[in-house]
Design a protein around this motif. Structure first.
Motif, PDB file in Angstrom:
ATOM      1  N   ALA A  89       0.831  -1.210   0.000  1.00 36.35           N
ATOM      2  CA  ALA A  89       0.000   0.000   0.000  1.00 36.35           C
ATOM      3  C   ALA A  89       0.866   1.261   0.000  1.00 36.35           C
ATOM      4  CB  ALA A  89      -0.921  -0.011   1.211  1.00 36.35           C
ATOM      5  N   HIS A  90       2.169   1.094  -0.105  1.00 34.72           N
ATOM      6  CA  HIS A  90       3.094   2.224  -0.106  1.00 34.72           C
ATOM      7  C   HIS A  90       2.919   3.118   1.125  1.00 34.72           C
ATOM      8  CE1 HIS A  90       4.681   1.412  -4.144  1.00 34.72           C
ATOM      9  NE2 HIS A  90       3.484   0.887  -4.325  1.00 34.72           N
ATOM     10  N   CYS A  91       2.745   2.472   2.284  1.00 33.10           N
ATOM     11  CA  CYS A  91       2.613   3.264   3.516  1.00 33.10           C
ATOM     12  C   CYS A  91       3.984   3.760   3.963  1.00 33.10           C
ATOM     13  CB  CYS A  91       1.932   2.451   4.613  1.00 33.10           C
ATOM     14  SG  CYS A  91       2.852   1.010   5.215  1.00 33.10           S
ATOM     15  N   SER A  93       6.068   2.154   6.084  1.00 38.13           N
ATOM     16  CA  SER A  93       6.503   1.787   7.435  1.00 38.13           C
ATOM     17  C   SER A  93       7.764   0.925   7.417  1.00 38.13           C
ATOM     18  CB  SER A  93       5.378   1.105   8.226  1.00 38.13           C
ATOM     19  OG  SER A  93       4.878   0.013   7.531  1.00 38.13           O
ATOM     20  N   HIS A  97      13.226   0.938   8.646  1.00 37.04           N
ATOM     21  CA  HIS A  97      13.803  -0.299   9.180  1.00 37.04           C
ATOM     22  C   HIS A  97      14.735  -1.002   8.202  1.00 37.04           C
ATOM     23  CE1 HIS A  97      11.292   0.095  12.700  1.00 37.04           C
ATOM     24  NE2 HIS A  97      10.295   0.379  11.905  1.00 37.04           N
ATOM     25  N   PRO A 131       2.582  -4.088   7.491  1.00 34.59           N
ATOM     26  CA  PRO A 131       1.236  -4.395   7.991  1.00 34.59           C
ATOM     27  C   PRO A 131       0.393  -5.160   6.970  1.00 34.59           C
ATOM     28  CG  PRO A 131       1.690  -2.021   8.059  1.00 34.59           C
ATOM     29  CD  PRO A 131       2.764  -2.648   7.234  1.00 34.59           C
TER      30      PRO A 131
ATOM     31  N   PHE B  48      -5.936   7.340   3.642  1.00 32.82           N
ATOM     32  CA  PHE B  48      -5.940   5.877   3.616  1.00 32.82           C
ATOM     33  C   PHE B  48      -5.050   5.410   4.756  1.00 32.82           C
ATOM     34  CE2 PHE B  48      -4.101   1.760   2.692  1.00 32.82           C
ATOM     35  CZ  PHE B  48      -5.164   1.019   2.188  1.00 32.82           C
ATOM     36  N   GLU B 118     -11.884  -7.644   3.949  1.00 34.49           N
ATOM     37  CA  GLU B 118     -11.169  -7.508   2.670  1.00 34.49           C
ATOM     38  C   GLU B 118     -11.562  -8.644   1.713  1.00 34.49           C
ATOM     39  OE1 GLU B 118      -6.848  -7.227   2.929  1.00 34.49           O
ATOM     40  OE2 GLU B 118      -6.670  -7.946   0.873  1.00 34.49           O
ATOM     41  N   TYR B 184       6.539  -0.733  14.819  1.00 36.32           N
ATOM     42  CA  TYR B 184       7.638  -1.217  15.655  1.00 36.32           C
ATOM     43  C   TYR B 184       8.536  -0.029  15.976  1.00 36.32           C
ATOM     44  CZ  TYR B 184      12.123  -3.603  16.524  1.00 36.32           C
ATOM     45  OH  TYR B 184      13.326  -4.025  17.049  1.00 36.32           O
ATOM     46  N   ARG B 268      -8.346  -2.957   3.335  1.00 32.24           N
ATOM     47  CA  ARG B 268      -7.275  -3.928   3.480  1.00 32.24           C
ATOM     48  C   ARG B 268      -7.074  -4.319   4.942  1.00 32.24           C
ATOM     49  NH1 ARG B 268      -3.636  -3.104  -0.682  1.00 32.24           N
ATOM     50  NH2 ARG B 268      -2.514  -4.786   0.320  1.00 32.24           N
ATOM     51  N   GLY B 269      -7.115  -5.627   5.176  1.00 32.27           N
ATOM     52  CA  GLY B 269      -6.804  -6.116   6.505  1.00 32.27           C
ATOM     53  C   GLY B 269      -5.341  -5.841   6.801  1.00 32.27           C
ATOM     54  N   VAL B 270      -5.035  -5.427   8.008  1.00 34.21           N
ATOM     55  CA  VAL B 270      -3.630  -5.197   8.354  1.00 34.21           C
ATOM     56  C   VAL B 270      -3.254  -5.988   9.602  1.00 34.21           C
ATOM     57  CG1 VAL B 270      -3.539  -2.915   7.287  1.00 34.21           C
ATOM     58  CG2 VAL B 270      -4.024  -3.080   9.694  1.00 34.21           C
ATOM     59  N   SER B 271      -1.992  -6.399   9.649  1.00 34.66           N
ATOM     60  CA  SER B 271      -1.440  -7.140  10.780  1.00 34.66           C
ATOM     61  C   SER B 271      -0.351  -6.291  11.406  1.00 34.66           C
ATOM     62  CB  SER B 271      -0.828  -8.453  10.287  1.00 34.66           C
ATOM     63  OG  SER B 271      -1.806  -9.218   9.617  1.00 34.66           O
ATOM     64  N   LEU B 272      -0.546  -5.928  12.643  1.00 32.74           N
ATOM     65  CA  LEU B 272       0.445  -5.103  13.319  1.00 32.74           C
ATOM     66  C   LEU B 272       1.127  -5.966  14.374  1.00 32.74           C
ATOM     67  CD1 LEU B 272      -1.923  -2.054  13.565  1.00 32.74           C
ATOM     68  CD2 LEU B 272       0.133  -2.146  12.156  1.00 32.74           C
ATOM     69  N   LYS B 273       2.352  -6.317  14.078  1.00 31.34           N
ATOM     70  CA  LYS B 273       3.107  -7.243  14.933  1.00 31.34           C
ATOM     71  C   LYS B 273       3.100  -6.776  16.388  1.00 31.34           C
ATOM     72  CE  LYS B 273       7.534  -9.682  14.759  1.00 31.34           C
ATOM     73  NZ  LYS B 273       7.116 -10.980  14.250  1.00 31.34           N
ATOM     74  N   SER B 280      -7.321  -1.159   7.119  1.00 35.12           N
ATOM     75  CA  SER B 280      -7.010   0.124   6.492  1.00 35.12           C
ATOM     76  C   SER B 280      -8.105   0.430   5.488  1.00 35.12           C
ATOM     77  CB  SER B 280      -5.655   0.077   5.780  1.00 35.12           C
ATOM     78  OG  SER B 280      -4.643   0.408   6.693  1.00 35.12           O
ATOM     79  N   GLY B 348       5.595   6.158   7.963  1.00 30.48           N
ATOM     80  CA  GLY B 348       4.143   6.324   8.050  1.00 30.48           C
ATOM     81  C   GLY B 348       3.442   4.987   8.135  1.00 30.48           C
ATOM     82  N   LEU B 349       2.217   5.016   8.599  1.00 25.42           N
ATOM     83  CA  LEU B 349       1.401   3.812   8.596  1.00 25.42           C
ATOM     84  C   LEU B 349       0.244   4.015   7.627  1.00 25.42           C
ATOM     85  CD1 LEU B 349       2.034   1.321  10.231  1.00 25.42           C
ATOM     86  CD2 LEU B 349       0.114   1.872  11.685  1.00 25.42           C
ATOM     87  N   SER B 350      -0.089   5.304   7.415  1.00 24.16           N
ATOM     88  CA  SER B 350      -1.093   5.626   6.404  1.00 24.16           C
ATOM     89  C   SER B 350      -0.348   5.752   5.079  1.00 24.16           C
ATOM     90  CB  SER B 350      -1.783   6.937   6.752  1.00 24.16           C
ATOM     91  OG  SER B 350      -0.821   7.954   6.923  1.00 24.16           O
ATOM     92  N   SER B 351      -1.051   5.587   3.978  1.00 21.38           N
ATOM     93  CA  SER B 351      -0.403   5.680   2.676  1.00 21.38           C
ATOM     94  C   SER B 351      -0.758   6.994   1.995  1.00 21.38           C
ATOM     95  CB  SER B 351      -0.833   4.518   1.787  1.00 21.38           C
ATOM     96  OG  SER B 351      -0.415   4.753   0.464  1.00 21.38           O
TER      97      SER B 351
END
Lengths: 139, 392
Positions: A89-91, A93, A97, A131, B48, B118, B184, B268-273, B280, B348-351
């Motif tokens: 999604a080109h976020c 994040s 890292h 994510p 987004f 999703e 993270y 979109r489903g997201v997985s945040l470790k 999203s 960022g976490l948003s796109s």
């Protein structure tokens, strides 16, 4: 002295070939500088080895022929770590890292994330922070 | 200067001048506010990013014999069945049954409610498993079937809290890594996480909710949805900077839309470790340019939008209220921020890329007369604070 070049290789070992000291021969017999990024080589199982080899083009050719003579498959298409374009999604994040800038945002206006596989050392940091599950590892 | 009706007439006749909240900045620089306000009818905004406060109401139709479902799972993700017989509510952050969560820290949280949403929108098959105690009129006690979104009578997304006006920037000042919903975070302030589309974000372009209110039609992941209420935790009374733009969370919107009309690219489903699963969602909101003041609001740019840097290792969980510093979105988007003299990498976490795309798609839909602007049926509160929990 001939010019040295660096090539990134991924070796795929069938079950039977995991016990030979391949890296030793590459260094000793072909004068290659080896930088191993990632390895999973377990006796009795198939294995993978991702590495940079640096040396003269001739020696690299000879070294890779030697590897192939052992029935080890060599892949230069760099598919150890890949990005599933549709899932990304080109976020961004992953970018902070990534230790080598293989993942980067060259244009801060569009904020699109580029993945340059040449620079990737397969540390897998991006897999842990993505994510969207867009970054994949072959092994 | 212009009314909603006049703008809609121009949209209907295909003559509306529409720019994105990014394009309008240079346009106004070039033409001046007065001239640009005459020319431009609508400015499109978008965002987004993860919107944890999301879910959907689904209606499955009746099985034969009928069943009053009391417990249900969709692809092994528990859905709330405490509504009518074959209605379910699926929450975006619900984990899949038997997910080890953080027992094996940090958990991976590969699949949950957001991922099921999703899949539904992508037209994929989802398994429904339901249990019941059985009644005279609804005798069936168990069922297992697979469905796609086309088999559902209704699939309606609800986001009780969406489009947060602004958001925290998270850092970790402790000496061990932490896993948060903003990503993270390495120890000793090595990196920071943020989540906002900045200058493109809807409520940063209409900071006092003049045109966005209850009833406003919005572009919700490709469907035409609307604002059904103020969002949860809507707290507009806060510190505000240039053009009245808040430098903290502030306003939120509650949105709803028909999932059958949505595009899976924007849900979109997201997985945040180490944290969990979420969803999203892409949102676009048009701002009708009623007058020069409204136009001026939409010229807000990243360098003038500030966000607060908060330590998520102590100050955030302990609710101390301490702010480590303030940074602009221009700085955040550059990839490195300066926090009290030290360099901190920003991610960022948003796109922003997806937000840009949505703003363009919405602008095109308005130009083509497919999307009109709306007069809210009720305004959002402009003065309101958020209370902490009452604890004994």
């Amino acid at each position: 002295m001939a010019e040295t070049i660096t090539r990134k290789l991924m070796l795929y070992f069938p079950e039977c070939e995991t016990e030979k000291p391949i890296v030793y021969h590459l260094v000793k017999d072909y004068d290659l500088i080896i930088n191993i990024f990632r390895a999973r080589v377990t006796p009795e199982e198939e294995g993978y080895l991702v590495l940079d080899v640096t040396g003269t083009e001739e020696n690299i050719e000879k070294g890779t022929s030697f590897i192939q003579s052992l029935d080890i498959r060599i892949d230069t298409t760099q598919k150890g770590v890949t990005r599933e374009e549709e899932r990304c999604a080109h976020c961004g994040s992953c970018v902070p890292h990534c230790p080598t800038n293989a993942l980067s945002i060259p244009d801060r206006n569009t904020m699109d994330v580029e993945f340059n596989t040449e620079e990737c050392i397969e540390c897998l940091s991006c897999l842990k922070v993505c994510p969207f599950g867009a970054m994949k590892s072959l092994f | 200067m212009k009314t909603i009706e006049q703008i809609n007439e121009k949209i209907s006749s295909g003559k509306a001048v529409v720019l994105t909240a990014e394009e309008i900045i240079d346009y106004v620089d070039k033409k001046g506010v007065e001239q640009a306000a005459k020319e431009v009818d609508v400015v499109t905004t978008a965002t987004f990013g993860p919107m944890c406060s999301s879910g959907c109401f689904l209606n499955f139709g009746h099985s034969k014999p009928k069943m009053r479902i009391t417990e249900a799972w969709l692809d092994d993700v528990s859905a709330y069945a405490g509504v009518a017989a074959v209605d379910l509510f699926l929450g975006a952050t619900q984990l899949r049954a038997n997910d080890p969560a953080n027992i094996d820290y940090p958990g991976e949280f590969k699949f949950g409610g957001g991922h099921v949403m999703e899949k539904l929108i992508a037209g994929e098959e989802v398994q429904l498993f339901g249990l019941s105690y059985g009644t005279d009129d609804y005798p069936r006690r168990e069922l297992r079937t697979t469905i796609t979104i086309d088999d559902l009578n209704q699939a309606i997304m609800v986001n009780p809290r969406n489009c947060y006006q602004n958001y925290n920037v998270a850092v970790n000042a402790s000496d061990k890594p932490i896993y948060t919903y903003l990503g993270y975070l390495k120890p000793h302030l090595k990196n920071c996480g943020y989540s906002s589309a900045g200058q493109l974000s809807p409520l940063l372009n209409d900071p006092y909710y003049r045109t966005i209110g209850v009833g406003t039609r919005v572009w919700l992941a490709g469907a035409q949805g609307h604002v059904y209420s103020e969002g949860t935790q809507h707290s507009p009374s806060c510190e505000r900077g240039v053009l009245g733009v808040p430098s903290e969370g502030a306003g939120t919107l509650a949105l709803t839309g028909d999932m059958k009309q949505m595009d899976p690219e924007f849900v979109r489903g997201v997985s945040l470790k180490g944290y969990g699963v979420s969803l999203s969602v892409g949102v676009g909101i048009p701002i009708p340019i009623l007058d020069e003041q409204m136009l001026l609001q939409t010229t807000i740019r990243d360098r003038d939008i500030m966000a607060q840097v908060i330590d998520y290792s102590t100050d955030y969980p302990e609710r101390t209220g301490k702010v480590l510093g303030n940074v602009s979105y221009e700085e955040l988007k550059s990839g490195t921020i300066d926090l009290n003299g030290s360099k901190v990498k920003a991610g960022g976490l948003s796109s922003y890329g997806k937000a840009r795309k949505i703003a363009s798609i919405l602008a095109e839909e308005i130009r083509n007369g497919k999307f009109t602007v709306t007069q809210p049926i009720a305004p959002l509160p402009v003065e309101q604070s958020m209370n902490p929990m009452k604890e004994v």
